[in-house]
Design a protein around this motif. Structure first.
Motif, PDB file in Angstrom:
ATOM      1  N   TRP A 193       0.845  -1.190   0.000  1.00 39.81           N
ATOM      2  CA  TRP A 193       0.000   0.000   0.000  1.00 39.81           C
ATOM      3  C   TRP A 193       0.881   1.240   0.000  1.00 39.81           C
ATOM      4  N   PRO A 195       0.631   4.798   0.957  1.00 41.96           N
ATOM      5  CA  PRO A 195      -0.258   5.728   1.653  1.00 41.96           C
ATOM      6  C   PRO A 195      -0.274   7.125   1.062  1.00 41.96           C
ATOM      7  N   SER A 197      -0.498   7.938  -2.006  1.00 42.67           N
ATOM      8  CA  SER A 197      -1.444   8.005  -3.125  1.00 42.67           C
ATOM      9  C   SER A 197      -2.736   7.260  -2.858  1.00 42.67           C
ATOM     10  N   GLY A 198      -2.709   6.285  -1.941  1.00 43.69           N
ATOM     11  CA  GLY A 198      -3.877   5.448  -1.717  1.00 43.69           C
ATOM     12  C   GLY A 198      -3.947   4.268  -2.657  1.00 43.69           C
ATOM     13  N   SER A 251     -11.635   3.325   5.439  1.00 43.37           N
ATOM     14  CA  SER A 251     -10.718   4.412   5.124  1.00 43.37           C
ATOM     15  C   SER A 251      -9.832   4.064   3.935  1.00 43.37           C
ATOM     16  N   THR A 252      -9.347   2.830   3.902  1.00 40.41           N
ATOM     17  CA  THR A 252      -8.449   2.415   2.822  1.00 40.41           C
ATOM     18  C   THR A 252      -9.187   2.375   1.488  1.00 40.41           C
ATOM     19  N   GLN A 255      -9.770   5.973   0.300  1.00 39.95           N
ATOM     20  CA  GLN A 255      -8.560   6.563  -0.283  1.00 39.95           C
ATOM     21  C   GLN A 255      -8.312   6.033  -1.688  1.00 39.95           C
ATOM     22  N   LEU A 256      -8.536   4.760  -1.891  1.00 40.11           N
ATOM     23  CA  LEU A 256      -8.319   4.178  -3.208  1.00 40.11           C
ATOM     24  C   LEU A 256      -9.306   4.737  -4.222  1.00 40.11           C
ATOM     25  N   SER A 258     -10.914   7.501  -4.067  1.00 42.78           N
ATOM     26  CA  SER A 258     -10.616   8.928  -4.250  1.00 42.78           C
ATOM     27  C   SER A 258      -9.419   9.139  -5.177  1.00 42.78           C
ATOM     28  N   ALA A 259      -8.427   8.244  -5.086  1.00 47.79           N
ATOM     29  CA  ALA A 259      -7.249   8.357  -5.950  1.00 47.79           C
ATOM     30  C   ALA A 259      -7.574   8.051  -7.398  1.00 47.79           C
TER      31      ALA A 259
END
Length: 372
Positions: A193, A195, A197-198, A251-252, A255-256, A258-259
């Motif tokens: 992972w 972090p 960039s996600g 959360s993970t 983030q993914l 969103s990236a």
């Protein structure tokens, strides 16, 4: 055009030459960012599922690739109520006696992927014998201290959901604890992972300072990230909301997702290398379908704002329908078996694979929940 049928397993070159990613395709402009009607989505899901089934009287093995198709087909069954999809899946599972590839002693995540479809069948028609092997193979891992089995990011899709679902079915948090230990090893100790960039590296060969694109940029394989995204979404659907690790999984995934939004192509797809838009550019369906699925899930569950991300999922779906779905339901532009952008190139209008079809069916079933 001649269609190349998917081979269940193949030898993947570790350093394939950079080839053109696509043949020519007509570009009709950006796809609509409006979610189609539920009826329209169902019609496309049926067309793609029916074409695959019609061409595969032999339902195939119970390895990871075909199991991904059946996970998607069961999502299509839940969406449409089409009994043929249930019957075809049941026949496949019974042919393999609800068994685990390489036996219950296996620890390989790919061999655990079939458990997802077995659980789907169990949900419809509960019978303990459907899950005897599934429970035993995971129980062996739960009772072991070893936690380094998931060395590649695909494993998160293949095995996270079975641990989550068996744990809930048995009301045994030990499955969830083991799930997190295996997950955390992949994510943090192995460092897959990123972090900042996600996004995720496929495995430790692609970590910073190792394999890079021909342009010197990171290699963040699209389908690898698609496996991660789908694995998180499926796991979250299974776990109780109060389970200790749910917040991190949410959360993970957020983030993914969103990236992904700022690097979506104008045609609705994502490139095979999320880290370099000039590395083998062109439409690719398997990663895009998983991203469509995970984004639609994140919208439906409130992880990301509907006003923004609903359009991302819609563009992905509408782009695949406009560019990759043939009039008869054949699904093209699927990168076949591999582990990096160069694998199974070139990716063309006639490139397909069972796991890509499964991803498309999953995407349609989830997107339909956002439709009117």
């Amino acid at each position: 055009m001649r269609r190349r049928q998917f081979l269940t397993l193949g030898t993947v070159a570790l350093a394939a030459p950079a080839l053109p990613s696509v043949t020519s395709t007509a570009y009709a402009g950006p796809p609509s960012d409006v979610v189609p009607s539920r009826a329209q989505i169902i019609a496309l899901v049926r067309r793609v599922a029916d074409l695959w089934i019609a061409g595969h009287a032999d339902s195939g093995d119970n390895g990871w690739a075909r199991a991904t198709f059946f996970s998607g087909l069961m999502a299509a069954y839940r969406l449409t109520g089409e009994k043929r999809y249930l019957d075809y899946t049941r026949s496949w599972a019974e042919k393999h006696r609800y068994g685990i590839r390489e036996g219950v002693q296996t620890r390989h995540a790919d061999n655990h992927n079939a458990i997802q479809a077995y659980l789907d069948l169990y949900d419809v028609e509960p019978s303990p014998d459907k899950l005897t092997a599934a429970t035993e193979t995971l129980r062996r891992m739960v009772n072991s201290t070893k936690v380094d089995d998931w060395w590649w990011d695909d494993a998160l899709h293949m095995a996270m959901p079975p641990f989550a679902r068996i744990g809930r079915l048995r009301n045994d948090p030990a499955y969830w604890s083991k799930l997190y230990q295996l997950y955390n090893d992949t994510k943090r100790r192995r460092g897959l992972w990123a972090p900042s960039s996600g996004l995720w590296y496929r495995d430790d060969r692609f970590l910073p300072g190792k394999i890079v694109s021909p342009n010197g940029k990171p290699v963040l394989w699209s389908r690898g990230n698609g496996w991660v995204a789908a694995g998180h979404a499926k796991t979250l659907q299974a776990l109780p909301s109060g389970q200790a690790n749910v917040a991190e999984y949410k959360s993970t995934l957020t983030q993914l997702v969103s990236a992904l939004r700022p690097i979506q192509r104008t045609d609705g797809f994502w490139n095979v290398n999320l880290g370099d838009p000039d590395h083998l550019p062109g439409p690719e369906t398997s990663g895009t379908a998983f991203f469509c699925y995970a984004t639609a899930y994140a919208v439906r569950t409130g992880l990301v704002p509907s006003a923004t991300y609903r359009a991302t999922a819609a563009k992905a779906w509408n782009g695949m329908v406009a560019t990759a779905v043939h009039p008869d339901g054949f699904l093209g532009y699927v990168q076949k078996v591999g582990d990096r952008p160069e694998s199974s190139q070139p990716v063309t209008y006639d490139s397909t694979a069972d796991f890509g079809v499964g991803a498309f069916l999953l995407a349609g079933a989830e997107l339909a929940a956002l439709a009117s």
